[in-house]
Design an enzyme around this catalytic site. Structure first.
Site, PDB file in Angstrom:
ATOM      1  N   ASP A 188      22.019  -5.955 -17.775  1.00  0.00           N
ATOM      2  CA  ASP A 188      20.791  -5.716 -17.910  1.00  0.00           C
ATOM      3  C   ASP A 188      20.581  -4.253 -19.020  1.00  0.00           C
ATOM      4  O   ASP A 188      20.912  -2.985 -18.286  1.00  0.00           O
ATOM      5  CB  ASP A 188      20.187  -5.078 -16.730  1.00  0.00           C
ATOM      6  CG  ASP A 188      18.399  -4.998 -16.619  1.00  0.00           C
ATOM      7  OD1 ASP A 188      18.133  -4.783 -17.957  1.00  0.00           O
ATOM      8  OD2 ASP A 188      17.627  -4.990 -15.829  1.00  0.00           O
ATOM      9  N   TYR A 202       4.126  -3.532 -27.455  1.00  0.00           N
ATOM     10  CA  TYR A 202       5.427  -3.838 -28.187  1.00  0.00           C
ATOM     11  C   TYR A 202       5.489  -3.412 -29.648  1.00  0.00           C
ATOM     12  O   TYR A 202       6.454  -3.180 -30.112  1.00  0.00           O
ATOM     13  CB  TYR A 202       5.185  -5.577 -28.270  1.00  0.00           C
ATOM     14  CG  TYR A 202       6.247  -6.255 -28.961  1.00  0.00           C
ATOM     15  CD1 TYR A 202       7.574  -6.494 -28.603  1.00  0.00           C
ATOM     16  CD2 TYR A 202       5.915  -6.843 -30.132  1.00  0.00           C
ATOM     17  CE1 TYR A 202       8.668  -7.068 -29.342  1.00  0.00           C
ATOM     18  CE2 TYR A 202       7.014  -7.495 -30.911  1.00  0.00           C
ATOM     19  CZ  TYR A 202       8.325  -7.481 -30.628  1.00  0.00           C
ATOM     20  OH  TYR A 202       9.263  -8.310 -31.140  1.00  0.00           O
ATOM     21  N   ASN A 225      19.714  -6.150 -30.018  1.00  0.00           N
ATOM     22  CA  ASN A 225      18.973  -7.370 -30.207  1.00  0.00           C
ATOM     23  C   ASN A 225      18.195  -7.465 -28.955  1.00  0.00           C
ATOM     24  O   ASN A 225      17.035  -8.100 -29.117  1.00  0.00           O
ATOM     25  CB  ASN A 225      19.691  -8.482 -30.618  1.00  0.00           C
ATOM     26  CG  ASN A 225      18.923  -9.860 -30.475  1.00  0.00           C
ATOM     27  OD1 ASN A 225      18.385  -9.957 -31.233  1.00  0.00           O
ATOM     28  ND2 ASN A 225      19.172 -10.645 -29.289  1.00  0.00           N
ATOM     29  N   ASP A 259      24.341  -9.912 -21.852  1.00  0.00           N
ATOM     30  CA  ASP A 259      22.817 -10.610 -21.780  1.00  0.00           C
ATOM     31  C   ASP A 259      22.590 -10.750 -20.194  1.00  0.00           C
ATOM     32  O   ASP A 259      23.691 -10.823 -19.294  1.00  0.00           O
ATOM     33  CB  ASP A 259      22.941 -12.110 -22.306  1.00  0.00           C
ATOM     34  CG  ASP A 259      21.732 -12.405 -22.471  1.00  0.00           C
ATOM     35  OD1 ASP A 259      21.501 -12.909 -23.926  1.00  0.00           O
ATOM     36  OD2 ASP A 259      20.896 -12.710 -21.814  1.00  0.00           O
TER      37      ASP A 259
HETATM   38  N1  LIG Z   1      11.359 -14.376 -32.345  1.00  0.00           N
HETATM   39  C1  LIG Z   1      10.566 -13.695 -32.949  1.00  0.00           C
HETATM   40  O1  LIG Z   1       9.744 -14.128 -33.838  1.00  0.00           O
HETATM   41  C2  LIG Z   1      10.962 -12.382 -33.277  1.00  0.00           C
HETATM   42  C3  LIG Z   1      10.361 -11.397 -34.298  1.00  0.00           C
HETATM   43  C4  LIG Z   1      10.391 -10.128 -34.554  1.00  0.00           C
HETATM   44  C5  LIG Z   1      11.410  -9.563 -33.678  1.00  0.00           C
HETATM   45  N2  LIG Z   1      12.167 -10.301 -32.845  1.00  0.00           N
HETATM   46  C6  LIG Z   1      12.916  -9.382 -31.945  1.00  0.00           C
HETATM   47  O2  LIG Z   1      14.269 -10.043 -31.947  1.00  0.00           O
HETATM   48  C7  LIG Z   1      14.821 -10.063 -30.552  1.00  0.00           C
HETATM   49  C8  LIG Z   1      15.387 -11.297 -30.172  1.00  0.00           C
HETATM   50  O3  LIG Z   1      14.162 -12.114 -29.896  1.00  0.00           O
HETATM   51  P1  LIG Z   1      14.172 -13.511 -29.588  1.00  0.00           P
HETATM   52  O4  LIG Z   1      13.071 -14.274 -30.023  1.00  0.00           O
HETATM   53  O5  LIG Z   1      15.656 -14.321 -30.034  1.00  0.00           O
HETATM   54  O6  LIG Z   1      14.205 -13.610 -28.023  1.00  0.00           O
HETATM   55  P2  LIG Z   1      14.733 -14.662 -26.879  1.00  0.00           P
HETATM   56  O7  LIG Z   1      13.851 -14.460 -25.803  1.00  0.00           O
HETATM   57  O8  LIG Z   1      14.843 -15.975 -27.460  1.00  0.00           O
HETATM   58  O9  LIG Z   1      16.208 -14.082 -26.468  1.00  0.00           O
HETATM   59  C9  LIG Z   1      16.412 -13.002 -25.855  1.00  0.00           C
HETATM   60  C10 LIG Z   1      17.552 -12.694 -25.353  1.00  0.00           C
HETATM   61  O10 LIG Z   1      17.554 -11.517 -24.813  1.00  0.00           O
HETATM   62  C11 LIG Z   1      18.128 -11.418 -23.563  1.00  0.00           C
HETATM   63  N3  LIG Z   1      17.610 -10.392 -22.566  1.00  0.00           N
HETATM   64  C12 LIG Z   1      16.127 -10.233 -22.116  1.00  0.00           C
HETATM   65  N4  LIG Z   1      16.068  -8.982 -21.493  1.00  0.00           N
HETATM   66  C13 LIG Z   1      17.350  -8.635 -21.388  1.00  0.00           C
HETATM   67  C14 LIG Z   1      17.770  -7.176 -20.855  1.00  0.00           C
HETATM   68  N5  LIG Z   1      16.915  -6.538 -20.073  1.00  0.00           N
HETATM   69  N6  LIG Z   1      19.081  -7.055 -20.851  1.00  0.00           N
HETATM   70  C15 LIG Z   1      19.968  -8.017 -21.538  1.00  0.00           C
HETATM   71  N7  LIG Z   1      19.596  -9.121 -22.249  1.00  0.00           N
HETATM   72  C16 LIG Z   1      18.252  -9.384 -22.070  1.00  0.00           C
HETATM   73  C17 LIG Z   1      17.623 -12.749 -23.067  1.00  0.00           C
HETATM   74  O11 LIG Z   1      18.240 -13.362 -21.800  1.00  0.00           O
HETATM   75  C18 LIG Z   1      17.815 -13.489 -24.187  1.00  0.00           C
HETATM   76  O12 LIG Z   1      19.146 -14.151 -24.202  1.00  0.00           O
HETATM   77  C19 LIG Z   1      13.886  -9.307 -29.735  1.00  0.00           C
HETATM   78  O13 LIG Z   1      14.284  -7.768 -29.899  1.00  0.00           O
HETATM   79  C20 LIG Z   1      12.548  -9.575 -30.318  1.00  0.00           C
HETATM   80  O14 LIG Z   1      11.648  -8.380 -30.129  1.00  0.00           O
HETATM   81  C21 LIG Z   1      11.771 -11.596 -32.495  1.00  0.00           C
END
Ligand SMILES: NC(=O)c1ccc[n+]([C@@H]2O[C@H](COP(=O)([O-])OP(=O)(O)OC[C@H]3O[C@@H](n4cnc5c(N)ncnc54)[C@H](O)[C@@H]3O)[C@@H](O)[C@H]2O)c1
Length: 274
Positions: free
Chosen positions: A67, A164, A94, A41
């Protein structure tokens, strides 16, 4: 192997973005089922805190500040995982999102080139970089499972997030290409969640916007990160040994409803964020 035997003991799983939100729930689910989890992360503090928690609970874990948009950092993550645990069985791609600290959501006519590029890089290129680096390791052992994170927007774009939606649609296609190329040794599947209740979800949308989006969800609620994590765990494990190239819709019925062609869905989609 049957569902009752789901056991990840002895397996090593990397979860990108595994310290918060859905990724955190996936890390917890994998750990609870016995896997050794590598939390890769950008947020080093949160990743270290979760790895420390796992260690206190008696499970080996590793936090690697990574990253995932940077090939050098992805390679270093793989190197450290192999140095410490000697194998990689599972990769959950993820990390991603519609916006972040250095990029913003935007409509087609106003999104900047930089925001477009970053959205593509954080979601799509990161999936490629991690899958290539980890896939090479899995291919040598002739075994592995990769789980990608798509989104409902891959099939039903929400107005206001063209970059996106396009990135997630590309992840769906990439998942199928990967499944084809990496068979029969490595399985590759993806999740396509609808609205999931994470801190980011509520931060980015007001109550009215959420109500409007939920009015098009037959189950009438957001998904919980743990509900997404359980599906990821199933796809990561040998229990799903005959499933590859699959996109699992998990959205409270929203895909089904939109295919119904209801006008109220289209209205809400037009009013979605952006
Ligand atoms: N929350 C939703 O409703 C939803 C719906 C559909 C898909 N998603 C997808 O699920 C995944 C997680 O979403 P979430 O809502 O839990 O996000 P979030 O923002 O709560 O968590 C994302 C995590 O990824 C890490 N991160 C971000 N950029 C990074 C990078 N460049 N390198 C390494 N780590 C990185 C962040 O530090 C964080 O820990 C994403 O791919 C998102 O597109 C989310």
């Amino acid at each position: 192997m049957r569902l009752k035997d789901l056991d990840m003991e002895g397996k090593v799983a990397i979860v990108t973005g595994g310290s918060q939100g859905i990724g955190r729930a996936i890390s917890v689910a994998l750990r609870t089922s016995g896997a050794t989890v590598v939390i890769a992360d950008l947020d080093e503090e949160a990743a270290t805190a979760l790895a420390t928690q796992f260690a206190a609970e008696g499970s080996e874990a590793l936090a690697v500040r990574t990253d995932v948009t940077r090939a050098d950092q992805v390679n270093e993550m793989v190197r450290r995982t192999l140095a410490q645990f000697g194998r990689i069985d599972v990769l959950v791609n993820n990390a991603g999102g519609a916006s972040g600290s250095n990029f913003r959501i935007g409509r087609l006519l106003s999104i900047s080139e930089t925001d477009w590029d970053m959205t593509m890089t954080v979601n799509l290129k990161s999936t490629f970089l991690c899958s290539q680096a980890v896939g090479r390791v899995m291919w040598e052992r002739q075994s592995g499972s990769i789980v990608n994170m798509a989104s409902i927007t891959a099939s039903i774009p929400w107005a206001g997030m063209p970059a996106y939606s396009a990135a997630k649609a590309a992840i769906v296609s990439l998942t199928r290409s990967m499944a084809l190329e990496l068979a029969p040794y490595i399985r590759v599947n993806a999740l396509a969640p609808g609205l999931v209740e994470t801190p980011r979800t509520s931060r980015n949308r007001g109550p009215e916007q959420l109500d409007q989006l939920l009015s098009n969800v037959p189950m009438q609620r957001m998904g919980q990160p743990e509900e997404i994590a359980d599906i990821a765990l199933y796809l990561a494990s040998d229990v799903s040994g005959w499933i590859t190239g699959n996109i699992v819709d998990c959205n409270g019925g929203q895909v089904w409803m939109s295919r119904d062609g209801r006008p109220e869905f289209r209205d809400a989609a037009r009013a979605a964020p952006g």
